[in-house]
Design a protein around this motif. Sequence first.
Motif, PDB file in Angstrom:
ATOM      1  N   PRO A  85      16.588  55.576  78.153  1.00  0.00           N
ATOM      2  CA  PRO A  85      17.494  56.589  78.704  1.00  0.00           C
ATOM      3  C   PRO A  85      18.531  56.011  79.656  1.00  0.00           C
ATOM      4  O   PRO A  85      19.575  56.642  79.882  1.00  0.00           O
ATOM      5  CB  PRO A  85      16.547  57.555  79.429  1.00  0.00           C
ATOM      6  CG  PRO A  85      15.299  56.765  79.678  1.00  0.00           C
ATOM      7  CD  PRO A  85      15.189  55.833  78.519  1.00  0.00           C
ATOM      8  N   ASN A  86      18.306  54.822  80.206  1.00  0.00           N
ATOM      9  CA  ASN A  86      19.281  54.218  81.107  1.00  0.00           C
ATOM     10  C   ASN A  86      20.552  53.776  80.398  1.00  0.00           C
ATOM     11  O   ASN A  86      21.531  53.415  81.047  1.00  0.00           O
ATOM     12  CB  ASN A  86      18.669  53.014  81.823  1.00  0.00           C
ATOM     13  CG  ASN A  86      17.614  53.399  82.832  1.00  0.00           C
ATOM     14  OD1 ASN A  86      17.351  54.584  83.042  1.00  0.00           O
ATOM     15  ND2 ASN A  86      16.979  52.410  83.440  1.00  0.00           N
ATOM     16  N   PHE A  87      20.536  53.786  79.063  1.00  0.00           N
ATOM     17  CA  PHE A  87      21.736  53.441  78.301  1.00  0.00           C
ATOM     18  C   PHE A  87      22.586  54.669  77.973  1.00  0.00           C
ATOM     19  O   PHE A  87      23.762  54.519  77.634  1.00  0.00           O
ATOM     20  CB  PHE A  87      21.356  52.778  76.970  1.00  0.00           C
ATOM     21  CG  PHE A  87      20.694  51.436  77.106  1.00  0.00           C
ATOM     22  CD1 PHE A  87      21.150  50.500  78.019  1.00  0.00           C
ATOM     23  CD2 PHE A  87      19.625  51.098  76.303  1.00  0.00           C
ATOM     24  CE1 PHE A  87      20.550  49.254  78.141  1.00  0.00           C
ATOM     25  CE2 PHE A  87      19.015  49.850  76.397  1.00  0.00           C
ATOM     26  CZ  PHE A  87      19.476  48.934  77.325  1.00  0.00           C
ATOM     27  N   THR A  88      22.013  55.849  77.996  1.00  0.00           N
ATOM     28  CA  THR A  88      22.620  56.997  77.328  1.00  0.00           C
ATOM     29  C   THR A  88      23.302  57.981  78.274  1.00  0.00           C
ATOM     30  O   THR A  88      23.227  57.870  79.499  1.00  0.00           O
ATOM     31  CB  THR A  88      21.560  57.756  76.517  1.00  0.00           C
ATOM     32  OG1 THR A  88      20.574  58.268  77.420  1.00  0.00           O
ATOM     33  CG2 THR A  88      20.878  56.838  75.518  1.00  0.00           C
ATOM     34  N   HIS A  89      23.935  58.961  77.640  1.00  0.00           N
ATOM     35  CA  HIS A  89      24.558  60.088  78.320  1.00  0.00           C
ATOM     36  C   HIS A  89      25.413  59.610  79.493  1.00  0.00           C
ATOM     37  O   HIS A  89      26.203  58.688  79.336  1.00  0.00           O
ATOM     38  CB  HIS A  89      23.505  61.114  78.734  1.00  0.00           C
ATOM     39  CG  HIS A  89      22.722  61.676  77.566  1.00  0.00           C
ATOM     40  ND1 HIS A  89      23.310  61.918  76.345  1.00  0.00           N
ATOM     41  CD2 HIS A  89      21.409  62.003  77.433  1.00  0.00           C
ATOM     42  CE1 HIS A  89      22.408  62.396  75.503  1.00  0.00           C
ATOM     43  NE2 HIS A  89      21.236  62.445  76.132  1.00  0.00           N
TER      44      HIS A  89
END
Length: 505
Positions: A276-280
Amino acid sequence: MSESKKINRRQFLGMTGSAVALTVVPRHVLGGANYVAPSDKINLGLIGCGTQQIRELTSLITDERVQVVSICDPAKNPVGYADWSPNGIRNSVRQLLGDSSWGANIKGIPAGRDMCKEVVDKYYSNVRPGGSYRGCTAYSDFREMLEKERDMDTVKIITPDHQHGIQAIMSMKKGKNVIMHKPVANIVHEARQTVKTARETGVVTHLLAWAGRNQYDVVKDWIDQGAIGTLKEIHNWSFRPVWPQWPQLPEDRPPVPEGFDWDLWLGPVPDRPYHPNFTHNVYRGWYDFGAGSVADMGIYSLWPVFTKFGITVPPVSIEALGTTTNIITPEATCQMIVNQHSFPHSCIFRWKFKARGSSPALDLFWYDGGMKPHNPPEMEADGNELPREGMMFVGDKGKIIGGFHANNPRIIPESRMIEFTGQADPPPTSTQSGTDVWINAVLKGEMSPGSFQSVEVCNETTLLPVVALKAGRKVIYDPEKMEITNPPDANRFLYREAYRSGWEI
């Protein structure tokens, strides 16, 4: 009539000219004062259904000149999104739909493909009662959307930066007009290819960072009139980033959220485990996925500088400074992290531009993460400090200070402002929104002032600091050849390191 022969009303009128005499029935007779014939609407597809797209959708969808016909996002459900406030988007959608209970069962920030389709369908069903509205289509893969949506003439791309180039290029090659958030791409080579495709296809393009800000005209006029002598430097600083930036790749392996197509989200970037640290909203700090604070915000503030001051060629050198990160190892020793993955927490960049006609060489500076220039003596003379964000124009005989977008410009110190303009207060300025500009450009088939061609040099300038950061030193650049002449091994940083099969540019 066959698919290739279909034309709409505005195309028909453009072709006939004076050769055919037409009796035109006024639109208001057909459908009311604000009626727009379906053939005169922009058939719009939304690529990306994240927070920014939905925030803008709540106002754009009410424009009668636009019909949202399709939406696309690899994320089906609202999982892991972040925003400026917990209920800002929810409240905007409630107001749009006239439903105070909308989204009450959604946990977290509302976004994603299903939610975006629901908003579009409910809005159009509300304004077109009687069952005439059939719903918009939804896709996880933008490539499928481009293949199937034959009547869609324009796409609006708001996706992570690493997708911009490939999505824009593929859309333009399908004959679609492209409206997109900044940057044009997050890699210099991809950005050049994107602009090249815009020129070759002739479609309408518009980068949503464009706005008509006349404060830059005020500053340029003052400088032309000799207010600060010869312009030598421009400084621009921001408190960004507003997202976390990690100096190392994550090592844990959380599961991919249900309904999230990780492969599609990666797009051209080579395979790697989901995190999740890559996204949004947090992708911007990673070299592979984002382009840092300078491309996130600098295109807004610096684009008008390039336009007003005639900067038409990228810089010839780039210097980049950034904060370092150290850790204590398990052996209790201090160790510096060699970071080739993400932007530093704070940066200072310096670009050098050659002389332009009668204008001398110019140095441009960028600061972020709390960095800014030292307080100049002209500010100290008035007992003032530089603001949290701002822009400063430095001449050999004085300075002009303004907000981040050069807003509320004033010559410093105040005594010089009064001497030169006759008043202490900044002159009134105005900003023209870009929404009407791109809509009218698409409807008329004309180039927008916010075109990819217009932003090309500014966009490339904001991408070049990554090359200097990765090289770890000042780089000398030949913009005509798109080549780093020193150190030559830094040329690889102008290109994406590798592409997944089928995503090459």
